[in-house]
Design a protein around this motif. Structure first.
Motif, PDB file in Angstrom:
ATOM      1  N   LEU A   1     -72.138  42.902  18.774  1.00 51.68           N
ATOM      2  CA  LEU A   1     -72.498  43.972  17.856  1.00 51.68           C
ATOM      3  C   LEU A   1     -74.003  44.065  17.667  1.00 51.68           C
ATOM      4  O   LEU A   1     -74.547  45.163  17.515  1.00 51.68           O
ATOM      5  CB  LEU A   1     -71.812  43.745  16.501  1.00 51.68           C
ATOM      6  CG  LEU A   1     -72.078  44.812  15.430  1.00 51.68           C
ATOM      7  CD1 LEU A   1     -71.598  46.184  15.893  1.00 51.68           C
ATOM      8  CD2 LEU A   1     -71.441  44.431  14.101  1.00 51.68           C
ATOM      9  N   GLY A   2     -74.696  42.923  17.692  1.00 51.11           N
ATOM     10  CA  GLY A   2     -76.153  42.937  17.544  1.00 51.11           C
ATOM     11  C   GLY A   2     -76.841  43.774  18.605  1.00 51.11           C
ATOM     12  O   GLY A   2     -77.574  44.732  18.289  1.00 51.11           O
ATOM     13  N   PRO A   3     -76.640  43.472  19.895  1.00 50.44           N
ATOM     14  CA  PRO A   3     -77.236  44.297  20.946  1.00 50.44           C
ATOM     15  C   PRO A   3     -76.759  45.756  20.912  1.00 50.44           C
ATOM     16  O   PRO A   3     -77.537  46.667  21.186  1.00 50.44           O
ATOM     17  CB  PRO A   3     -76.780  43.602  22.236  1.00 50.44           C
ATOM     18  CG  PRO A   3     -76.572  42.187  21.831  1.00 50.44           C
ATOM     19  CD  PRO A   3     -76.027  42.252  20.440  1.00 50.44           C
ATOM     20  N   TYR A   4     -75.490  45.956  20.570  1.00 49.57           N
ATOM     21  CA  TYR A   4     -74.973  47.325  20.489  1.00 49.57           C
ATOM     22  C   TYR A   4     -75.766  48.139  19.469  1.00 49.57           C
ATOM     23  O   TYR A   4     -76.169  49.286  19.744  1.00 49.57           O
ATOM     24  CB  TYR A   4     -73.490  47.288  20.114  1.00 49.57           C
ATOM     25  CG  TYR A   4     -72.894  48.652  19.843  1.00 49.57           C
ATOM     26  CD1 TYR A   4     -72.385  49.431  20.885  1.00 49.57           C
ATOM     27  CD2 TYR A   4     -72.829  49.165  18.545  1.00 49.57           C
ATOM     28  CE1 TYR A   4     -71.837  50.690  20.636  1.00 49.57           C
ATOM     29  CE2 TYR A   4     -72.289  50.417  18.290  1.00 49.57           C
ATOM     30  CZ  TYR A   4     -71.796  51.178  19.339  1.00 49.57           C
ATOM     31  OH  TYR A   4     -71.260  52.418  19.084  1.00 49.57           O
ATOM     32  N   LEU A   5     -75.989  47.561  18.292  1.00 52.58           N
ATOM     33  CA  LEU A   5     -76.733  48.277  17.252  1.00 52.58           C
ATOM     34  C   LEU A   5     -78.200  48.441  17.635  1.00 52.58           C
ATOM     35  O   LEU A   5     -78.820  49.467  17.315  1.00 52.58           O
ATOM     36  CB  LEU A   5     -76.603  47.546  15.922  1.00 52.58           C
ATOM     37  CG  LEU A   5     -75.203  47.543  15.291  1.00 52.58           C
ATOM     38  CD1 LEU A   5     -75.198  46.721  14.011  1.00 52.58           C
ATOM     39  CD2 LEU A   5     -74.715  48.963  15.027  1.00 52.58           C
ATOM     40  N   ALA A   6     -78.778  47.436  18.297  1.00 53.57           N
ATOM     41  CA  ALA A   6     -80.170  47.558  18.740  1.00 53.57           C
ATOM     42  C   ALA A   6     -80.307  48.704  19.738  1.00 53.57           C
ATOM     43  O   ALA A   6     -81.253  49.496  19.666  1.00 53.57           O
ATOM     44  CB  ALA A   6     -80.640  46.247  19.362  1.00 53.57           C
ATOM     45  N   ARG A   7     -79.352  48.807  20.663  1.00 52.30           N
ATOM     46  CA  ARG A   7     -79.395  49.883  21.652  1.00 52.30           C
ATOM     47  C   ARG A   7     -79.130  51.249  21.010  1.00 52.30           C
ATOM     48  O   ARG A   7     -79.496  52.284  21.577  1.00 52.30           O
ATOM     49  CB  ARG A   7     -78.392  49.598  22.770  1.00 52.30           C
ATOM     50  CG  ARG A   7     -78.792  48.386  23.617  1.00 52.30           C
ATOM     51  CD  ARG A   7     -77.783  48.037  24.675  1.00 52.30           C
ATOM     52  NE  ARG A   7     -78.259  46.899  25.477  1.00 52.30           N
ATOM     53  CZ  ARG A   7     -77.600  45.747  25.628  1.00 52.30           C
ATOM     54  NH1 ARG A   7     -76.429  45.578  25.027  1.00 52.30           N
ATOM     55  NH2 ARG A   7     -78.112  44.777  26.351  1.00 52.30           N
ATOM     56  N   ALA A   8     -78.491  51.227  19.842  1.00 53.29           N
ATOM     57  CA  ALA A   8     -78.248  52.478  19.103  1.00 53.29           C
ATOM     58  C   ALA A   8     -79.451  52.867  18.259  1.00 53.29           C
ATOM     59  O   ALA A   8     -79.424  53.898  17.573  1.00 53.29           O
ATOM     60  CB  ALA A   8     -77.018  52.328  18.213  1.00 53.29           C
ATOM     61  N   GLY A   9     -80.516  52.054  18.299  1.00 51.57           N
ATOM     62  CA  GLY A   9     -81.755  52.405  17.617  1.00 51.57           C
ATOM     63  C   GLY A   9     -82.026  51.675  16.318  1.00 51.57           C
ATOM     64  O   GLY A   9     -83.036  51.936  15.661  1.00 51.57           O
ATOM     65  N   PHE A  10     -81.151  50.724  15.934  1.00 53.98           N
ATOM     66  CA  PHE A  10     -81.365  49.976  14.706  1.00 53.98           C
ATOM     67  C   PHE A  10     -82.288  48.782  14.948  1.00 53.98           C
ATOM     68  O   PHE A  10     -82.408  48.279  16.069  1.00 53.98           O
ATOM     69  CB  PHE A  10     -80.031  49.482  14.141  1.00 53.98           C
ATOM     70  CG  PHE A  10     -79.156  50.576  13.602  1.00 53.98           C
ATOM     71  CD1 PHE A  10     -79.315  51.032  12.301  1.00 53.98           C
ATOM     72  CD2 PHE A  10     -78.190  51.170  14.403  1.00 53.98           C
ATOM     73  CE1 PHE A  10     -78.517  52.058  11.801  1.00 53.98           C
ATOM     74  CE2 PHE A  10     -77.388  52.192  13.924  1.00 53.98           C
ATOM     75  CZ  PHE A  10     -77.556  52.636  12.622  1.00 53.98           C
ATOM     76  N   ASP A  11     -82.934  48.347  13.897  1.00 52.61           N
ATOM     77  CA  ASP A  11     -83.799  47.166  13.914  1.00 52.61           C
ATOM     78  C   ASP A  11     -82.936  45.993  13.458  1.00 52.61           C
ATOM     79  O   ASP A  11     -82.671  45.837  12.267  1.00 52.61           O
ATOM     80  CB  ASP A  11     -84.975  47.389  12.960  1.00 52.61           C
ATOM     81  CG  ASP A  11     -86.026  46.296  13.057  1.00 52.61           C
ATOM     82  OD1 ASP A  11     -86.070  45.586  14.080  1.00 52.61           O
ATOM     83  OD2 ASP A  11     -86.803  46.154  12.095  1.00 52.61           O
ATOM     84  N   VAL A  12     -82.457  45.187  14.389  1.00 52.32           N
ATOM     85  CA  VAL A  12     -81.412  44.196  14.118  1.00 52.32           C
ATOM     86  C   VAL A  12     -81.999  42.812  13.873  1.00 52.32           C
ATOM     87  O   VAL A  12     -82.804  42.307  14.675  1.00 52.32           O
ATOM     88  CB  VAL A  12     -80.409  44.146  15.288  1.00 52.32           C
ATOM     89  CG1 VAL A  12     -79.352  43.071  15.045  1.00 52.32           C
ATOM     90  CG2 VAL A  12     -79.738  45.507  15.480  1.00 52.32           C
ATOM     91  N   TRP A  13     -81.563  42.194  12.781  1.00 54.81           N
ATOM     92  CA  TRP A  13     -81.989  40.843  12.415  1.00 54.81           C
ATOM     93  C   TRP A  13     -80.755  39.966  12.258  1.00 54.81           C
ATOM     94  O   TRP A  13     -79.837  40.309  11.494  1.00 54.81           O
ATOM     95  CB  TRP A  13     -82.774  40.866  11.106  1.00 54.81           C
ATOM     96  CG  TRP A  13     -84.033  41.672  11.170  1.00 54.81           C
ATOM     97  CD1 TRP A  13     -84.154  43.029  11.052  1.00 54.81           C
ATOM     98  CD2 TRP A  13     -85.362  41.174  11.379  1.00 54.81           C
ATOM     99  NE1 TRP A  13     -85.476  43.408  11.174  1.00 54.81           N
ATOM    100  CE2 TRP A  13     -86.240  42.283  11.370  1.00 54.81           C
ATOM    101  CE3 TRP A  13     -85.897  39.893  11.550  1.00 54.81           C
ATOM    102  CZ2 TRP A  13     -87.616  42.164  11.538  1.00 54.81           C
ATOM    103  CZ3 TRP A  13     -87.262  39.761  11.716  1.00 54.81           C
ATOM    104  CH2 TRP A  13     -88.105  40.891  11.715  1.00 54.81           C
ATOM    105  N   ILE A  14     -80.713  38.866  12.964  1.00 56.96           N
ATOM    106  CA  ILE A  14     -79.561  37.963  12.929  1.00 56.96           C
ATOM    107  C   ILE A  14     -79.981  36.655  12.273  1.00 56.96           C
ATOM    108  O   ILE A  14     -80.821  35.919  12.804  1.00 56.96           O
ATOM    109  CB  ILE A  14     -79.016  37.691  14.345  1.00 56.96           C
ATOM    110  CG1 ILE A  14     -78.724  39.011  15.064  1.00 56.96           C
ATOM    111  CG2 ILE A  14     -77.765  36.827  14.274  1.00 56.96           C
ATOM    112  CD1 ILE A  14     -78.280  38.852  16.501  1.00 56.96           C
ATOM    113  N   ALA A  15     -79.410  36.383  11.119  1.00 57.97           N
ATOM    114  CA  ALA A  15     -79.752  35.172  10.362  1.00 57.97           C
ATOM    115  C   ALA A  15     -78.836  34.028  10.756  1.00 57.97           C
ATOM    116  O   ALA A  15     -77.671  34.229  11.091  1.00 57.97           O
ATOM    117  CB  ALA A  15     -79.626  35.450   8.862  1.00 57.97           C
TER     118      ALA A  15
END
Length: 326
Positions: free
Chosen positions: A79-93
């Motif tokens: 889901l992280g890469p999916y959202l990043a590719r959708a244009g979101f700024d993704v942070w995984i804690a």
């Protein structure tokens, strides 16, 4: 090394290109808790061709016995890469002692109360400093419980939360034997002999969990237990939380059943509350399980786009707004 933040010491541990993604790993040392050795790893994912245009920030919180790989596989899936590719700024804690976060001095005593009171607020402030706006938060299982605790305890200010999405998260399932004081006392006595519960040993996941967290859970489910800590009732505090909230349950999840996930959602005071149950009965391609709801091939087509829609609109698609728990 120069800090990457003006809030507290932050080290950029690595900056790599992973195919079309940029991966920056930060290590935060907030110094805001009694244990001054706490350091938290935070991985940022973005599209390296669009680094000058950061999208809306999203913070992902893993569940128990897990780490960042739940959201982001070495092959760049999740889901992280999916959202990043959708244009979101993704942070995984990653919580204390998980994944790239080193074990702190008092690791065995770590509790949800520590994550909620100290760690999530520090993560929120750093991401806000970097992104310049409030982040959306997504938690799976224990990650969602931690997020609920931080909101219900009012440790995490709502000005830092654009919305909250809880996947497979609940605290209402009753374990009746624990309501018998001698059983709870016996369990507490046995657990105190160990520093941690082994994820690999119990076949629950790649990470261990500190025994403090297990003891805290016993207290929640005891005869007079409640979701909170001394002097702070998190359950009651949720009634005054107003951020948009999404709760996602899985029909084949026997660990965190749909009715309990919905009960947690209904405790929020938010005007915008959405619930969906992932099952064939409700038009999905599969009866999802606790892990499969986010990590599976069907999740890529059924659930990930649902999460993206929520992040963009704070509501479910019309076709999903009638789902009820089993």
């Amino acid at each position: 090394m120069q800090s990457s933040s003006e809030l507290f010491p932050v080290a950029l541990m690595s900056a790599e290109l992973r195919g079309d993604l940029s991966e920056d790993v930060y290590r935060l040392k907030p110094g805001n808790s009694p244990d001054g050795t706490v350091e938290l790893a935070l991985t940022r994912l973005g599209l390296h061709q669009q680094e000058s245009r950061r999208g809306v920030p999203v913070i992902l919180l893993h569940g128990s016995f897990s780490n960042r790989r739940f959201w982001y596989s070495p092959k760049g899936l999740g889901l992280g890469p999916y959202l990043a590719r959708a244009g979101f700024d993704v942070w995984i804690a990653e919580m204390r002692g998980h994944g790239l976060s080193p074990r702190n001095r008092d690791y065995r005593h770590n509790r949800v109360a520590d994550y909620a009171r100290y760690d999530l607020p520090a993560i929120a402030e750093f991401v806000h400093e970097q992104a310049g706006q409030a982040a959306h938060w997504i938690g799976h299982s224990l990650g969602g419980i931690i997020l609920a605790a931080a909101l219900g305890g009012h440790y995490l200010g709502e000005e830092r939360v654009a919305s909250a999405a809880l996947f497979g998260s609940q605290i209402s399932r009753t374990y009746w034997p624990l309501k018998v004081p001698p059983v709870e006392w016996g369990g507490r006595f046995l657990l105190k002999r160990f520093p941690a519960l082994s994820g690999p040993g119990l076949k629950r996941g790649p990470e261990d969990e500190p025994i403090g967290l297990a003891l805290e859970t016993l207290r929640w489910h005891g005869l007079f237990g409640r979701f909170g800590e001394p002097g702070r009732d998190w359950w009651a505090g949720l009634a005054s939380v107003t951020v948009p909230v999404l709760a996602v349950a899985a029909r084949a999840d026997h660990q965190d059943p749909a009715w309990a996930c919905r009960k947690l959602l209904e405790q929020f005071g938010s005007a915008c509350r959405e619930f969906v149950c992932l099952g064939k009965k409700y038009g999905f391609s599969d009866d999802f399980g606790h892990i499969e709801m986010l990590v599976s091939r069907p999740a890529q087509t059924d659930v990930w786009p649902l999460a993206e829609h929520w992040l963009r609109h704070q509501e479910l698609p019309e076709s999903r707004q009638v789902a009820q728990p089993a």
